[in-house]
Motif scaffolding. Structure first.
Motif, PDB file in Angstrom:
ATOM      1  N   HIS A 117       6.234 -10.766   3.367  1.00 27.25           N
ATOM      2  CA  HIS A 117       4.979 -10.099   3.036  1.00 27.25           C
ATOM      3  C   HIS A 117       5.176  -8.946   2.061  1.00 27.25           C
ATOM      4  N   ILE A 118       4.044  -8.531   1.483  1.00 25.63           N
ATOM      5  CA  ILE A 118       4.021  -7.417   0.522  1.00 25.63           C
ATOM      6  C   ILE A 118       3.185  -6.279   1.092  1.00 25.63           C
ATOM      7  N   HIS A 119       3.699  -5.040   0.980  1.00 23.26           N
ATOM      8  CA  HIS A 119       2.912  -3.831   1.238  1.00 23.26           C
ATOM      9  C   HIS A 119       2.509  -3.285  -0.130  1.00 23.26           C
ATOM     10  N   LEU A 120       1.223  -3.240  -0.407  1.00 25.30           N
ATOM     11  CA  LEU A 120       0.742  -2.749  -1.701  1.00 25.30           C
ATOM     12  C   LEU A 120      -0.160  -1.535  -1.459  1.00 25.30           C
ATOM     13  N   ILE A 121       0.311  -0.367  -1.855  1.00 26.50           N
ATOM     14  CA  ILE A 121      -0.450   0.880  -1.707  1.00 26.50           C
ATOM     15  C   ILE A 121      -1.125   1.182  -3.036  1.00 26.50           C
ATOM     16  N   PHE A 122      -2.420   1.482  -2.988  1.00 24.25           N
ATOM     17  CA  PHE A 122      -3.140   1.754  -4.244  1.00 24.25           C
ATOM     18  C   PHE A 122      -4.011   3.001  -4.123  1.00 24.25           C
ATOM     19  N   ALA A 123      -4.254   3.631  -5.271  1.00 27.53           N
ATOM     20  CA  ALA A 123      -5.039   4.868  -5.332  1.00 27.53           C
ATOM     21  C   ALA A 123      -6.510   4.544  -5.571  1.00 27.53           C
ATOM     22  N   GLU A 124      -7.377   5.332  -4.924  1.00 31.71           N
ATOM     23  CA  GLU A 124      -8.820   5.170  -5.132  1.00 31.71           C
ATOM     24  C   GLU A 124      -9.325   6.017  -6.299  1.00 31.71           C
ATOM     25  N   ARG A 125      -8.456   6.898  -6.787  1.00 37.99           N
ATOM     26  CA  ARG A 125      -8.821   7.759  -7.923  1.00 37.99           C
ATOM     27  C   ARG A 125      -7.930   7.440  -9.130  1.00 37.99           C
ATOM     28  N   LYS A 126      -8.437   7.753 -10.319  1.00 37.57           N
ATOM     29  CA  LYS A 126      -7.659   7.597 -11.548  1.00 37.57           C
ATOM     30  C   LYS A 126      -7.418   8.969 -12.171  1.00 37.57           C
ATOM     31  N   LEU A 127      -6.332   9.070 -12.931  1.00 39.30           N
ATOM     32  CA  LEU A 127      -6.070  10.310 -13.667  1.00 39.30           C
ATOM     33  C   LEU A 127      -7.095  10.478 -14.783  1.00 39.30           C
TER      34      LEU A 127
END
Length: 508
Positions: A117-127
């Motif tokens: 499996h893959i753990h994919l962490i992502f941001a809800e905000r952009k720079l």
């Protein structure tokens, strides 16, 4: 033919993104870590966490601050054959390309190496393209909650000192630094996870080499009930398997209902009234009770079987046996007028082009045969069920102390019939899986669409024949093969003719 498996993609909220990143990406904490891939620098996540905590504090909201989100994506075991670094990069960039979010991902196996499996962490905000930095033009005062107040007195205690938790930003210092945009609201929507599931399931299926390992997304609003996965050494394995057996029983009844002509909204109504609502009410009153689920599904199956019987009873008793050709001819008469295929007008006085079949229309003859097999199997099951009902009635009428042997014989026949019926029902989805469909529901949708499009094509062809006085030229795969075969035969004849001419010349 194996039954199609559902994909597993889960989303969680992260209140400590820095700690989570360390956990999933560290070889010291992960026994089977194969690869880590990042689309941005680690300091991005530190600043993101700080920004989210500051915004959360300003909002005054109770609970935990959500600093980021994480997807857990289960992969087929055959994917271990692919290079881990490239596989992880492919899946991470797929998400960033679709949503523009910065990500960090890790590729794992569990301890027993049964779950890749893959753990994919992502941001809800952009720079932001340009950070917003605000400098104080005078001294600024903030209370314990981080709220800006007007005067110094409002942050002082009785002793004249600044209260604990309060702060002062002096003139010329930075009092606000904004590096990120607001959170993207689509990540909070209910439709987001479903969209991601479909997107990643399609991506997985592209790289699956074994057709039996291809995945599908289980639709929440489906007429079917999803079965649960049982992991190794699960203490509740027996309980989950019993639960799955009842779910399969419902799914078998659904297949029969669909083939018998019961409309999907009717099936969904039975599912809602007999399964969803009773279970919801029971959980609210008494908590989770697995045994109750079994009884609820049994009642729901009986209700659905009654609905099937009522639909079949309304159908004409004497229906002439239809062949593929009679069905197609019948559809020509009931079809709606299809003018889309003929695009020319009378004013142009140009001979119209021959209408062409759509992709689904070309598949209709093949789908018709499969549908006929489904109906025949469904009819055979109905006959078996009538035999079962007759045996049950006969058993109920056998009374007396000296009829034990007769009862045992009848009970044995009843058990055999139940086993046969179950096997016959299990064969229904396999009929459509042989040609690449995951379920009877999915097949019937394509079949009805192909039936309609074929009918429209036949109507357009008849109109074209009347306007042009010509016979249509066959097209499609079979027609192309026949044309190619004819070309090969003509070439052979020409070669033979040339050889015979050369021999004649040599004889002279």
């Amino acid at each position: 033919m194996p039954i199609g498996r559902n994909s597993f993609i889960q989303m969680t909220k992260l209140s400590n993104v820095k700690g989570r990143i360390t956990y999933v990406s560290s070889h010291a904490k992960q026994e089977n870590l194969y690869a880590v891939y990042e689309t941005t620098e680690r300091k991005f996540w530190r600043e993101l966490a700080k920004c989210n905590q500051e915004e959360f504090k300003k909002s005054g909201t109770e609970g935990k601050c959500i600093e980021a989100r994480e997807l857990i994506i289960a992969l087929p075991e055959s994917f271990t054959e692919y290079q881990p670094d490239r596989l992880l990069q492919l899946f991470t960039n797929h998400f960033k390309q679709n949503y523009g979010a910065e990500c960090i991902a890790a590729l794992h196996h569990n301890k027993r190496k049964t779950n890749y499996h893959i753990h994919l962490i992502f941001a809800e905000r952009k720079l932001l393209d340009e950070p917003i930095i605000k400098i104080a033009s005078r001294n600024m005062f903030y209370d314990e909650n981080g709220k800006h107040v007007r005067t110094k007195k409002e942050v002082l205690g009785e002793d004249g000192e600044i209260r604990e938790g309060c702060s002062i930003v002096k003139k010329g210092e930075v009092y606000e630094k904004k590096l990120f945009t607001a959170k993207d609201e689509r990540f909070k929507s209910n439709s987001f996870l479903d969209e991601v599931k479909h997107s990643y399931t399609d991506l997985i299926n592209i790289y699956v080499q074994d057709e039996s390992q291809k995945l599908q997304v289980f639709e929440r609003g489906s007429v079917y009930l999803a079965t649960k996965k049982i992991g190794k050494n699960n203490p509740k394995a027996q309980e989950i398997e019993a639960d799955n057996q009842k779910r399969r029983e419902w799914n078998r009844a659904v297949d029969m209902a669909l083939i018998s002509g019961v409309p999907e909204p009717k099936i969904m109504e039975v599912k809602r009234k007999e399964i969803t609502e009773p279970i919801r009410e029971s959980i609210a009153r008494r908590g989770n009770r697995p045994r109750l689920f079994s009884r609820v599904v049994t009642v729901a199956v009986e209700a659905l079987e009654f609905l099937i019987a009522s639909v079949l009873f309304k159908k004409p008793r004497e229906v002439p046996k239809q062949t593929e050709q009679t069905e197609i001819e019948h559809q020509e008469h009931v079809a709606e007028n299809s003018m889309a295929a003929v695009k020319t007008t009378k004013e142009e006085k140009v001979e119209p082009e021959q209408p062409k079949m759509t992709r689904l229309a070309l598949k209709y003859p093949k789908l018709f045969k499969v549908n006929k097999e489904l109906e025949d199997q469904n009819g055979a099951i109905q006959q078996k069920q009538k035999q079962l009902s007759a045996k049950k009635k006969e058993l109920s009428e056998v009374t007396g102390w000296f009829k034990g042997r007769k009862k045992k014989e009848l009970q044995k026949e009843i058990d055999e019939l139940k086993s046969q019926i179950r096997d016959m029902k299990d064969y229904l989805p396999r009929i459509v899986q042989k040609i690449g469909y995951r379920s009877v529901q999915e097949f019937l949708k394509d079949f009805k669409d192909s039936q309609s499009e074929y009918s429209q094509y036949r109507t357009a062809i008849e109109k074209w024949k009347k306007e042009t006085g010509k016979e249509p030229v066959a097209h499609g795969i079979r027609a192309k093969l026949a044309e190619k075969k004819q070309e090969i035969q003509n070439e052979k004849k020409n070669k033979q003719h040339t050889r015979s001419q050369n021999k004649d010349r040599g004889a002279r």
